[in-house]
Scaffold this motif. Structure first.
Motif, PDB file in Angstrom:
ATOM      1  N   THR A  97       1.142  -1.231   0.034  1.00 30.82           N
ATOM      2  CA  THR A  97       0.144  -0.144   0.095  1.00 30.82           C
ATOM      3  C   THR A  97       0.777   1.145   0.092  1.00 30.82           C
ATOM      4  O   THR A  97       1.692   1.297   0.903  1.00 30.82           O
ATOM      5  N   GLN A  98       0.709   1.939  -1.025  1.00 30.70           N
ATOM      6  CA  GLN A  98       1.710   3.281  -1.229  1.00 30.70           C
ATOM      7  C   GLN A  98       1.144   4.356  -1.119  1.00 30.70           C
ATOM      8  O   GLN A  98       0.054   4.767  -1.940  1.00 30.70           O
ATOM      9  N   VAL A  99       1.477   5.379  -0.278  1.00 29.32           N
ATOM     10  CA  VAL A  99       1.172   6.745  -0.409  1.00 29.32           C
ATOM     11  C   VAL A  99       1.721   7.508  -1.484  1.00 29.32           C
ATOM     12  O   VAL A  99       2.673   7.378  -2.005  1.00 29.32           O
ATOM     13  N   ALA A 105      -1.481  -1.310   9.754  1.00 25.66           N
ATOM     14  CA  ALA A 105      -1.634  -0.580  11.160  1.00 25.66           C
ATOM     15  C   ALA A 105      -1.319   0.893  10.989  1.00 25.66           C
ATOM     16  O   ALA A 105      -1.770   1.484  12.053  1.00 25.66           O
ATOM     17  N   GLU A 106      -0.689   1.285  10.178  1.00 33.68           N
ATOM     18  CA  GLU A 106      -0.369   2.705   9.903  1.00 33.68           C
ATOM     19  C   GLU A 106      -1.488   3.714   9.150  1.00 33.68           C
ATOM     20  O   GLU A 106      -1.417   4.822   8.792  1.00 33.68           O
ATOM     21  N   LEU A 107      -2.768   2.844   8.701  1.00 30.34           N
ATOM     22  CA  LEU A 107      -3.582   3.538   7.951  1.00 30.34           C
ATOM     23  C   LEU A 107      -4.050   4.762   8.762  1.00 30.34           C
ATOM     24  O   LEU A 107      -4.332   5.947   8.122  1.00 30.34           O
ATOM     25  N   ALA A 108      -4.462   4.888   9.906  1.00 33.17           N
ATOM     26  CA  ALA A 108      -4.961   5.910  10.915  1.00 33.17           C
ATOM     27  C   ALA A 108      -4.278   7.256  10.775  1.00 33.17           C
ATOM     28  O   ALA A 108      -4.678   8.203  10.731  1.00 33.17           O
ATOM     29  N   THR A 109      -2.998   6.986  10.670  1.00 35.31           N
ATOM     30  CA  THR A 109      -2.020   8.017  10.808  1.00 35.31           C
ATOM     31  C   THR A 109      -1.226   8.581   9.487  1.00 35.31           C
ATOM     32  O   THR A 109      -0.963   9.646   9.154  1.00 35.31           O
ATOM     33  N   ASP A 117     -10.566  -3.500   9.336  1.00 38.29           N
ATOM     34  CA  ASP A 117     -11.209  -2.803  10.337  1.00 38.29           C
ATOM     35  C   ASP A 117     -10.499  -1.487  10.273  1.00 38.29           C
ATOM     36  O   ASP A 117     -11.206  -0.523  10.617  1.00 38.29           O
ATOM     37  N   GLU A 118      -9.375  -1.412  10.172  1.00 39.75           N
ATOM     38  CA  GLU A 118      -8.479  -0.376  10.211  1.00 39.75           C
ATOM     39  C   GLU A 118      -9.016   1.064   9.248  1.00 39.75           C
ATOM     40  O   GLU A 118      -8.818   1.844   9.652  1.00 39.75           O
ATOM     41  N   PHE A 119      -9.115   0.361   8.001  1.00 36.84           N
ATOM     42  CA  PHE A 119      -9.647   1.182   7.056  1.00 36.84           C
ATOM     43  C   PHE A 119     -10.916   1.753   7.143  1.00 36.84           C
ATOM     44  O   PHE A 119     -11.434   2.962   6.991  1.00 36.84           O
ATOM     45  N   THR A 120     -11.884   0.843   7.428  1.00 37.98           N
ATOM     46  CA  THR A 120     -13.357   1.152   7.624  1.00 37.98           C
ATOM     47  C   THR A 120     -13.515   2.151   8.650  1.00 37.98           C
ATOM     48  O   THR A 120     -14.596   2.998   8.936  1.00 37.98           O
TER      49      THR A 120
END
Length: 363
Positions: free
Chosen positions: A252-254, A286-290, A317-320
């Motif tokens: 997953t790349q920013v 795990a880093e999606l939120a930040t 769950d992290e993305f939703t």
């Protein structure tokens, strides 16, 4: 730093605000099937929703942008060549100096960006051959169905000199020399290689110069920048922080500031989350939120493997739990448009932003 809940509330759903993107349907990346045989140029073929069967419009909760794209006018009518003293002109490029036709008639392109440039100055019907993409479609569909009729000279990065020679081009356009070298190409026809590492706008200008269309390129770029700058205030773009993610088979790349998509967003005045204002980098779930939060999130997929991975992440769950996901402001965009370079692609992104920046995904 994630976008705050306070900021997100300015996008409260109302019937009057934004574009409602329909999301009911089956499989979704822009699978586009033409229902008529293309025998003429882009401008003669109205490949809009009335003449094309399109799959619809949702990928794991993300509304798909661009499924109604009308490519009939993607490539304008032919532009006039630059003034020239004779039948040829001198072009200085990354591989040296070459005498090229003042008004080339049979062009072979070795990159998708060169094909985009030929489209943007109205010369796509003079493209005698082109490298082809991996996957279901040989050429980017945002350029219209006519480009599917262009003969292949081999896969991208591996053009076949014998195939090129058979097409009798009077100009070859590329970025860097493929296997076999510049000499093998220039023995077939005048060859212009623009090099790598430039901005997409400078690359477009260099391709256009090779085709004798500096003036047309300058005008097209000015028109694009005017359109982008006018679009920003119309969409209140400066009040939106857009997160842009790209999924490959295993990452997953920013999409950072050096990417084509980020540069077009900047031209419009769309802001980026603080965590996405540098160059591109990979993140974990795990880093999606930040790292991934934004007022709106655009996602793109690198082929079917990228879509498979992306679906898993989008359903996590992290993305939703992200605010943009909860607000239903996640949009899937065409990788062949947002992860390329070229003026025609940049204008297509403007249309995508017009259709989505203030919108919500609805069932």
């Amino acid at each position: 730093m994630p976008v705050s809940a306070r900021v997100r509330t300015r996008f409260r759903r109302t019937a009057e605000q934004g574009v409602r993107v329909r999301s009911r349907g089956v499989l979704a990346v822009a699978a586009l099937v033409c229902v008529a045989v293309v025998s003429a140029g882009c401008a003669d073929k109205h490949d809009d929703a009335s003449t094309i069967i399109r799959t619809t419009t949702n990928i794991a909760g993300a509304g798909v942008v661009g499924v109604a794209r009308d490519t009939a006018t993607a490539c304008p009518l032919p532009s006039a060549p630059d003034p020239a003293a004779g039948a040829t002109r001198t072009v200085t490029h990354a591989a040296g100096t070459t005498q090229v036709p003042a008004d080339p008639q049979r062009i072979v392109v070795l990159t998708s960006s060169a094909l985009d440039a030929a489209c943007a100055v109205g010369l796509w019907e003079r493209v005698a051959g082109a490298v082809t993409l991996d996957g279901e479609r040989s050429q980017p569909m945002y350029l219209g169905y006519g480009v599917l009729k262009v003969p292949s000279v081999g896969p991208i990065g591996q053009p076949d000199p014998a195939r090129i020679a058979e097409l009798k081009p009077d100009l070859i356009l590329g970025d860097v020399a493929p296997a076999g070298g510049y000499e093998a190409l220039s023995a077939i026809a005048p060859t212009v290689l623009i090099g790598s590492g430039g901005s997409w706008q400078s690359d477009f200008a260099a391709y256009a110069a090779g085709m004798g269309r500096r003036d047309a390129a300058d005008a097209a770029l000015r028109n694009y920048l005017t359109e982008a700058r006018d679009l920003g205030p119309a969409l209140n773009a400066s009040q939106s922080q857009a997160s842009v993610l790209r999924f490959t088979a295993d990452a997953t790349q920013v999409q950072g500031s050096e990417t084509f998509a980020a540069q077009v967003l900047s031209d419009v005045g769309v802001q980026r989350p603080t965590a996405q204002r540098g160059t591109s980098y990979d993140i974990t779930t795990a880093e999606l939120a930040t790292k991934a939060e934004g007022d709106i999130i655009y996602v793109m997929f690198d082929g079917e493997p990228g879509e498979d991975h992306g679906r898993r992440v989008l359903r996590s769950d992290e993305f939703t739990e992200l605010g943009a996901s909860t607000d239903r402001r996640v949009f899937a965009v065409d990788d062949s448009v947002w992860h390329t370079t070229g003026l025609t692609a940049a204008r297509a992104i403007l249309t995508d932003l017009r259709d989505s920046l203030n919108g919500y995904v609805t069932d």
